[in-house]
Write an enzyme that holds these catalytic residues in place. Structure first.
Site: not given
Length: 757
Positions: A67, A246
């Site tokens: 991330e 994600d």
């Protein structure tokens, strides 16, 4: 919310010097890259935070997650646009290899034994860490891996192996495992969460992904803590890695913007290899669209005995799930390997923007579509088109009566394919989950999930002009605007949410416009905060919504948030605010730093930080992380021993910190960049919507009755003369689309196309 007609979008191009928000971006960029501020570590990897003591998803601030890397790339993409200099992105891109298993980490020999007909051996998930280890069950019928052969033929250089960013790395080898267990190597690949929904960060055991048994238990390294081999066999040295879809989707999203921005400011030739690599990463990311063991969607609703191993795409939920993982043998003499998807899909992971981009087939708009020397797996665009349609439906299903988006769904109840509870809501065969994946604390209570996920929705709305998603976006904005307060010196946004009720059941085959909403699903804001990361993310989300819908009221709210952050929250190291961390000393969820960490009775583990061994009777968060006692930042709060830390907590059970998380620093920079580009005289807005994605094959036979009739989201199109093509309704038909409108895909099952202007 009514749409305000007076709109402040600035369309004229101007340099960064004339754009206040670009100047703020550049100032923040400089702070992030200032070596004195320590945002980067070995090999250029960005730390999770500049501070070392921070325990949330990572358990140490100088670890890094994919991330954080995706945010680093996003920062350099924006910088490339503002300065017309892509050298920052060119420097950041090779850093991805720190997160990606290389051939030495993923021996190709292991993949010679991979069997797509049986991609993995089933291991049940349990509810509590104390229920581990679990034993694998070779008799459980898993489904088939439908994309492996295609990937292997498209990318033969992988030697049959996988390609993706592992989610967690130890940048400076704080744990001491090294890349292959010997210590000293930087950017070692490590992992933690393995033991069910009640395993909070304080209850985790961190271990190396290269399992050569140098550390851990006496037999089998760390493996006996988590899983046991089938009866009559023993553990083997192996590798195992886990991706975070994600984060990967965010990376792809911003490489797409880099490609669009370079068309405005130049330098596209430098990005060819980056775009090609991104397309490859996206092809492998499709594993996250499948059930963990490729079980047919919905087939286990009556329990594990009823489950059916999937064939083809019937095990695809087409949602961005929590992970996909892969692993195999270190021993070339006895090769074996495995791949799993994930059954659980959190709304916060969804990215319709990336799905939209990857569904494109027109390389004139984006080379991520393939062609021009860039490879794509042949079925990938269709898979992503299906994912886009599925994600749209998912957002509508999970939208509460108030407007916030709820948790998610699973294809495997409790991770063991248990029968669905009576009366539980389902989404095309998936079981509603109020808190997918984690319940300690619940994964759906953090407000930041709302801003992250809806920020992608707003970018998709801006780029696609999708009127259906505008309905969802507007309802969400109406809700969140009621919960934002901005004054001269501070701001306040939601911090924590609570949920009640559930959606209605969405049967397989139901279309977007047929679902009437979830009136019995409710959200309540339980706490407010002036959090920098979520606040910056919210400002970005509102900025994109305002640009997509020409809404001045929302635009000015985003501006007010950015202005007060600029004037009252910045410091020499970036931007920050005070936050309390009662969780470190203990709260209702556990004992924090002093939390017992379950080990099987009688087991003991050795680590580079605890070479004397940690018995199950003395296993705690800190006993497994004794290097904290030599860390100056930790010492300034908690001293240099467990006894001192306990005494400090008795004196002050609610310590206050001023953190500089790298992702939050970048989010603030990007919020200013986005506002400057869309509203602040920083050039024209990003390019308009690309041509529609691949619509899939037309429905057999004549168009359904009413296919050309007027609809709330536009008028219908009909199948064209060639397979997979759609055209406007023929003249003379009621509800005929004006010639100025285009055909836009609404869904794929059945194919549904509407005209949008």
């Amino acid at each position: 919310m009514f749409r305000v007609l007076c709109f402040l979008l600035v369309l004229s191009a101007s340099g960064a010097a004339q754009n206040e928000y670009f100047q703020r971006f550049l100032k923040q960029y400089g702070k992030i890259h200032d070596p004195m501020n320590s945002y980067f570590g070995s090999g250029g990897s960005p730390y999770h935070s500049k501070e070392t003591l921070i325990v949330e998803a990572p358990d140490y601030g100088h670890e890094s997650v994919s991330e954080t890397y995706s945010y680093y790339v996003a920062l350099e993409v924006a910088h490339g646009y503002v300065t017309k200099d892509w050298s920052g992105l060119m420097k950041a891109w090779p850093v991805r290899k720190n997160y990606m298993p290389q051939q030495m980490d993923e021996p190709h020999k292991a993949w010679t034994a991979y069997k797509p007909a049986k991609p993995a051996e089933y291991e049940p998930e349990e509810d509590l860490p104390s229920k581990y280890p679990v034993r694998s069950d070779p008799t459980f019928a898993v489904g088939q891996d439908p994309i492996y052969e295609e990937l292997n033929s498209t990318y033969p250089e992988q030697g049959g192996g996988m390609y993706g960013l592992h989610w967690l790395i130890d940048v400076d080898d704080w744990y001491g495992f090294g890349r292959h267990g010997q210590g000293g190597d930087k950017n070692s690949l490590i992992n933690s969460y393995q033991r069910g929904p009640m395993e909070s960060v304080f209850k985790t055991v961190v271990f190396p992904d290269w399992a050569d048994f140098d550390w851990g238990t006496k037999k089998g390294g760390f493996l006996p803590i988590f899983s046991l081999p089938p009866a009559g066999t023993k553990d083997q040295k192996q590798f195992r890695y886990t991706t975070a879809p994600d984060a990967t989707a965010r990376l792809i999203q911003h490489i797409y913007w880099a490609e669009q921005y370079c068309k405005e400011v130049g330098g596209c030739g430098q990005l060819q290899d980056i775009i090609a690599e991104t397309a490859k990463i996206s092809d492998y990311m499709r594993y996250s669209l499948f059930d963990k063991y490729f079980v047919k969607i919905g087939s286990a609703k009556n329990g594990p005995a009823s489950h059916v191993g999937g064939t083809g795409r019937d095990s695809a939920h087409y949602l961005l799930s929590w992970y996909f993982s892969f692993g195999g043998s270190q021993d070339d003499k006895y090769p074996w390997s495995w791949v799993i998807g994930c059954s659980h899909s959190h709304f916060g992971y969804q990215n319709p923007f990336t799905a939209y981009v990857l569904s494109q087939t027109n390389s004139d708009h984006t080379r991520l579509a393939g062609g021009d020397g860039i490879r794509r797996a042949p079925t990938a665009p269709k898979d992503w088109a299906n994912s886009l349609a599925q994600q749209k439906d998912y957002y509508k299903w999970l939208q509460s009566a108030e407007g916030a988006i709820a948790g998610g769904a699973t294809n495997s109840n409790h991770g063991r394919y248990l029968a669905y509870p009576a009366g539980a809501a389902t989404f095309k065969g998936l079981l509603y989950q109020q808190a997918p994946v984690y319940e300690d604390p619940p994964s759906n209570i953090w407000f930041g999930w709302q801003t992250w996920s809806m920020g992608r929705v707003m970018q998709y709305l801006y780029q696609s002009k999708d009127q259906e998603m505008e309905q969802i976006a507007t309802k969400w904005v109406n809700w969140v605007m009621k919960h934002i307060t901005v004054n001269a010196t501070s701001f306040s946004i939601p911090s924590s949410l609570s949920w009640s009720g559930q959606p209605e059941t969405w049967p397989t085959g139901m279309r977007f416009h047929e679902y009437q909403g979830s009136p019995n699903l409710h959200v309540t804001v339980t706490a407010y905060i002036d959090d920098i990361g979520a606040g910056s993310s919210l400002a970005r989300t509102l900025t994109w919504y305002a640009a997509a819908t020409r809404n001045t009221q929302v635009q000015l709210k985003a501006k007010a948030m950015l202005d007060v952050m600029h004037s009252h929250y910045e410091d020499d190291m970036g931007i920050t605010n005070e936050e309390s961390k009662a969780a470190y000393c203990g709260n209702k969820w556990g004992k924090g730093l002093f939390q017992e960490v379950y080990l099987p009775p009688g087991e003991s583990i050795k680590t580079p930080q605890a070479k004397q061994g940690i018995p199950s009777t003395n296993s705690t968060f800190l006993s497994q992380r004794t290097s904290y006692f030599n860390d100056g930042y930790f010492q300034s709060y908690f001293g240099s021993s467990i006894a001192e830390a306990q005494a400090k907590c008795r004196q002050n059970p609610n310590p206050v910190f001023k953190y500089h998380r790298t992702w939050a620093q970048v989010e603030y920079a990007l919020a200013n960049f986005d506002y400057g580009k869309l509203f602040g005289g920083g050039g024209p807005p990003p390019p308009g919507p690309p041509p529609p994605g691949p619509p899939g094959p037309p429905p057999p036979g004549p168009a359904p009755s009413g296919f050309c009739s007027t609809h709330a989201a536009g008028q219908w199109c009909v199948p064209g003369s060639n397979p997979g093509e759609y055209e406007l309704c023929p003249s003379g038909v009621t509800g005929n689309c004006p010639s100025s409108k285009i055909c836009h895909q609404k869904s794929t099952n059945p194919p549904e196309i509407s005209c949008l202007g």
